[in-house]
Each structure stands twice: as C-alpha cells, then as structure tokens.
Design an enzyme around this catalytic site. Structure first.
Site, PDB file in Angstrom:
ATOM      1  N   THR A  67       2.023  -5.254   2.494  1.00 29.32           N
ATOM      2  CA  THR A  67       1.039  -5.713   1.497  1.00 29.32           C
ATOM      3  C   THR A  67      -0.107  -6.460   2.129  1.00 29.32           C
ATOM      4  OG1 THR A  67       2.725  -5.809  -0.206  1.00 29.32           O
ATOM      5  CG2 THR A  67       0.778  -7.182  -0.538  1.00 29.32           C
ATOM      6  N   TYR A  81      -0.514  -2.033  -6.253  1.00 24.47           N
ATOM      7  CA  TYR A  81      -1.458  -1.743  -5.161  1.00 24.47           C
ATOM      8  C   TYR A  81      -0.779  -0.788  -4.203  1.00 24.47           C
ATOM      9  CZ  TYR A  81       1.716  -5.055  -3.071  1.00 24.47           C
ATOM     10  OH  TYR A  81       2.869  -5.684  -2.666  1.00 24.47           O
ATOM     11  N   THR A 147       6.769  -7.515   3.328  1.00 31.36           N
ATOM     12  CA  THR A 147       7.712  -8.618   3.085  1.00 31.36           C
ATOM     13  C   THR A 147       9.118  -8.114   2.748  1.00 31.36           C
ATOM     14  OG1 THR A 147       7.078  -8.657   0.763  1.00 31.36           O
ATOM     15  CG2 THR A 147       5.911 -10.156   2.264  1.00 31.36           C
ATOM     16  N   ASP A 148       9.240  -6.842   2.314  1.00 28.50           N
ATOM     17  CA  ASP A 148      10.558  -6.364   1.882  1.00 28.50           C
ATOM     18  C   ASP A 148      11.617  -6.496   2.975  1.00 28.50           C
ATOM     19  OD1 ASP A 148       9.825  -3.631  -0.461  1.00 28.50           O
ATOM     20  OD2 ASP A 148       9.282  -5.754  -0.418  1.00 28.50           O
ATOM     21  N   LYS A 220      13.728 -13.055   1.591  1.00 28.57           N
ATOM     22  CA  LYS A 220      12.860 -12.872   0.420  1.00 28.57           C
ATOM     23  C   LYS A 220      13.740 -13.006  -0.814  1.00 28.57           C
ATOM     24  CE  LYS A 220       9.494  -9.621  -1.553  1.00 28.57           C
ATOM     25  NZ  LYS A 220       8.812  -8.305  -1.354  1.00 28.57           N
ATOM     26  N   GLU A 340      39.069 -16.106   1.106  1.00 34.90           N
ATOM     27  CA  GLU A 340      39.330 -15.067   0.085  1.00 34.90           C
ATOM     28  C   GLU A 340      40.195 -13.918   0.623  1.00 34.90           C
ATOM     29  OE1 GLU A 340      37.612 -16.486  -3.457  1.00 34.90           O
ATOM     30  OE2 GLU A 340      38.845 -14.734  -3.011  1.00 34.90           O
TER      31      GLU A 340
HETATM   32  N1  DGL Z   1       6.251  -2.133   0.113  1.00 30.47           N
HETATM   33  C1  DGL Z   1       6.508  -3.520   0.386  1.00 30.47           C
HETATM   34  C2  DGL Z   1       6.596  -3.765   1.895  1.00 30.47           C
HETATM   35  O1  DGL Z   1       5.833  -3.138   2.634  1.00 30.47           O
HETATM   36  C3  DGL Z   1       5.434  -4.373  -0.161  1.00 30.47           C
HETATM   37  C4  DGL Z   1       5.829  -5.788  -0.137  1.00 30.47           C
HETATM   38  C5  DGL Z   1       4.985  -6.601   0.783  1.00 30.47           C
HETATM   39  O2  DGL Z   1       4.599  -6.198   1.902  1.00 30.47           O
HETATM   40  O3  DGL Z   1       4.744  -7.727   0.401  1.00 30.47           O
HETATM   41  O4  DGL Z   1       7.406  -4.608   2.285  1.00 30.47           O
END
Ligand code: DGL
Length: 383
Positions: A67, A81, A147-148, A220, A340
């Site tokens: 992103t 986007y 971020t993923d 995240k 557990e």
């Molecule tokens: N498609 C996600 C990625 O590339 C978008 C999320 C992001 O980059 O914030 O991780």
C-alpha cells in the site's frame, strides 16, 4: 477590535480555503470574493542533524510493493486502492525531507502486494539485504513492504541477516493518494531510524504510526486503521521529528547474534499451518501429511489446545518424523509446554509467544539445520 475580528475571520477563511471547503463568510458575500492568499509553505522539517548532506548516513531503500506504493482513484479512497503501483524512485522523489536525515538510494526488489509473498521472495530479499549490509558504504537499510505479511518478512530477516546495522521495515495502511495518508511519515521515520546509530544492534525494526516496534514481536492486529501494528510486549520506543526515544531493548536472539545465516540457506523446507476451531475435521492435516511437510504448526484454540479427535492425527505424523509445533490462534499470551497437551510425552514443540505465521518461519529456518525436537524447542525458547 474590528481589526482583530477581521483577522480571525481572515484566518478562518484561509483555513477553509486551504481545506478546499471554503464557505462564504459575511465579508465575502457582502464584498468582492476573499482575495486569494498564498498558503504558507509547510515549515521545513527540522533536520535531524546539521550535518552537511555529504556526511549524512547512507540509507538504501529496498521497495517490494504494498500500500505504501499504492494508488487510489480519489483522495477519499483510504481503503479502496491498488497496491504496488508507485515505483521506488517516485516514492523517494515525493519525500525531499529525507535529505535532511540521510543520503538515500533506492532499489525496486519486487512490486507486489505482500499477501503474495513466497519463500523464494523471502530468500531473494534476505540475500540482497545481507549483501548491502556487508558494504561499508551502507549505514542502514529500509524495506518498504505491504502490511499484510510485513511481520513475517521482518521476522525472517531478523533470524537470518548477520549485521548490527539498522534494518527497518515500513508500510502504510493508506495509499499516498488518500486524505491523511500515513506512508510519507512512516517512510520518513523509517529512513531516520535506519540512519541512527542508536538503532544499531536492536534487530530488525518496524516503524509505523510513530512507534518503533521490533519485527520479532509486532503483528498486524487491525486491518483497516493506521494504528494497525501492535506487540503484546509493547514498542521499543517512538520516533518523533527524526529523533528516536527508546524505552526497552529486545532480549531474544536476532541478526548478528543469530545462529542462522541467509548465506547458508538455499531453500526453506515445507512447514505449513493448520487452524483449529469447533468441529474442525482432520482433512487438512491428513492432506498436509501426504504432501511431505517437514513440520505442522497447529494454530490451536486457547493455550494451543488440540481437539481430542485431532491428537491421534498429529501423533501419526510425529511418528513419521513430522515435527508438531503448538501455537495458538489467540493473538496474545504464550503457549505453555505440557499444559493443554503432554508435549514431553507426545514429543511435540511449543511456539511460546510466536504467532502461527512466525512459528512457521522459525521452524523452517531451524529445520534447515536440525530435526531434533529438543533442539527445536531450545530454538523456540531462544528466538
Ligand atoms: N495487499 C496488501 C499488502 O500488500 C495491502 C496492505 C498494505 O500494504 O497495507 O500487504
């Protein structure tokens, strides 16, 4: 008084003009339209140092997509986007303030959304980071990333890149085209931290939302807010206007302190994750067992619990030499050994506080050097 009142109205008109939503004030409807005013340029960023540019640290920005390189159709598109569109040279050219904290160069390693990262992407990126870290003319490295899976890449680099130089991961939750985009400041912070001597020997770092997190601990936890990245153990510190404020340091092994080295890793053995929930069938575990996995990370409920109908399926695979690692789908806490499940009796490993996706990477790196479950457990305590 009048002057003062006009001044106030003038100021509010300017504020409204700048915001692009000027509404007519008493004066502007009664007289000629409010004069166009030059909006004062944003104050120059106070340089983090008064060093001449040529003596500033050299930071290399490795761009992979995400992103932070995304673009939306309009400024109102903060969540809709296309990721991985803007090339690294445009990212850097759009942020001249970087020149106040470092001499910056950029490389486009990939241009992908991070959910599509593969083991090969991780190995390619880690090799490039390691090569650059060995160069005397490089003082720090920034990786721009979606971020993923940013936490996975950061944790992997933390395990296998042998350097004390700062390596900083950065992404953004909004594309640069959006109102209140977060990428520019996140990137400025990342370069500023990567240029800082006090960021050395702290392992791979993540700068998001003014915080400096360790790649080992952060994940995240929110999928649609700029305050998306959290660690249950808290950030290492904050970065504000190019200055780092540290409050703790990592205690787990990392980077130059790691026994693992990307220079000795040619491939990652297959380690996969199974997710547990009520009514879960053994289908996924059986299929993975037949696919030749070297380890299975079980994302259990609660403290890494395993349903009674699933235990024998995992024991079967253990008997065939597949390592079984108990993690948890619960984002906080840590999996207690022999709580557990009787891990000693089953010869299973616990992932401690590592989430399933990080446990997968540590197991894969460790299995490149050992298949002894006690050694594997020692590694999970140490990293
Ligand atoms: N498609 C996600 C990625 O590339 C978008 C999320 C992001 O980059 O914030 O991780």
């Amino acid at each position: 008084m009048r002057f003062k009142l006009n001044t106030l109205i003038g100021a509010s008109a300017l504020a409204l003009l700048v915001s692009g939503c000027a509404a007519p004030t008493a004066q502007s409807t009664a007289s000629a339209p409010a004069p166009a005013v030059a909006v004062a340029a944003a104050p120059a960023v106070a340089p983090a140092s008064v060093q001449p540019a040529a003596t500033l640290p050299h930071v290399v920005v490795l761009a992979t997509g995400g992103t932070i390189a995304g673009a939306g159709a309009s400024a109102a598109n903060s969540a809709t986007y296309a990721a991985a569109k803007v090339p690294v040279d445009k990212l850097l050219a759009g942020l001249p303030e970087l020149g106040s904290v470092a001499r910056v160069s950029g490389e486009q390693v990939f241009q992908i959304a991070s959910e599509s990262f593969t083991n090969d992407n991780l190995l390619t990126l880690a090799r490039r980071v390691s090569e650059l870290a060995k160069q005397p003319g490089v003082d720090g490295i920034v990786v721009t990333h979606g971020t993923d899976t940013l936490e996975e890449t950061g944790f992997f680099l933390n395990l296998v890149v042998h350097t004390n130089k700062p390596i900083v991961m950065v992404g953004s939750m909004r594309p640069g085209t959006a109102l209140s985009a977060d990428g520019a400041l996140n990137l400025f912070d990342a370069v500023s931290v990567a240029a800082s001597k006090d960021a050395m020997s702290k392992g791979v770092l993540v700068t998001m939302n003014d915080e400096i997190q360790t790649a080992r601990d952060v994940s995240k936890l929110v999928n649609i807010k700029t305050e998306a990245f959290k660690s249950q153990w808290g950030p290492l510190g904050m970065v504000v206007e190019g200055k780092n404020y540290w409050f703790r340091a990592p205690v787990k092994r990392h980077t130059a302190w790691s026994e693992f080295n990307i220079d000795n890793i040619s491939t990652l053995p297959p380690v996969e994750i199974v997710y547990s929930y009520g009514n879960v069938p053994p289908t996924a575990i059986q299929a993975l067992g037949q696919s030749g996995v070297k380890a299975i990370v079980h994302a259990g409920t609660g403290n890494g619990s395993v349903p009674n109908r699933i235990v024998p399926e995992l024991q079967k695979l253990r008997a065939q030499g597949v390592q079984i690692i108990r993690s948890s789908r619960v984002p906080a806490g840590f999996v207690l050994r022999n709580a557990e499940q009787p891990d000693d009796k089953y010869d299973w490993v616990v992932a401690h506080d590592l989430n399933p996706q990080k446990a997968r990477l540590l197991a894969a790196v460790a299995l490149a050097t050992t298949n002894d479950s006690r050694e594997l457990q020692r590694i999970f305590w140490d990293y």
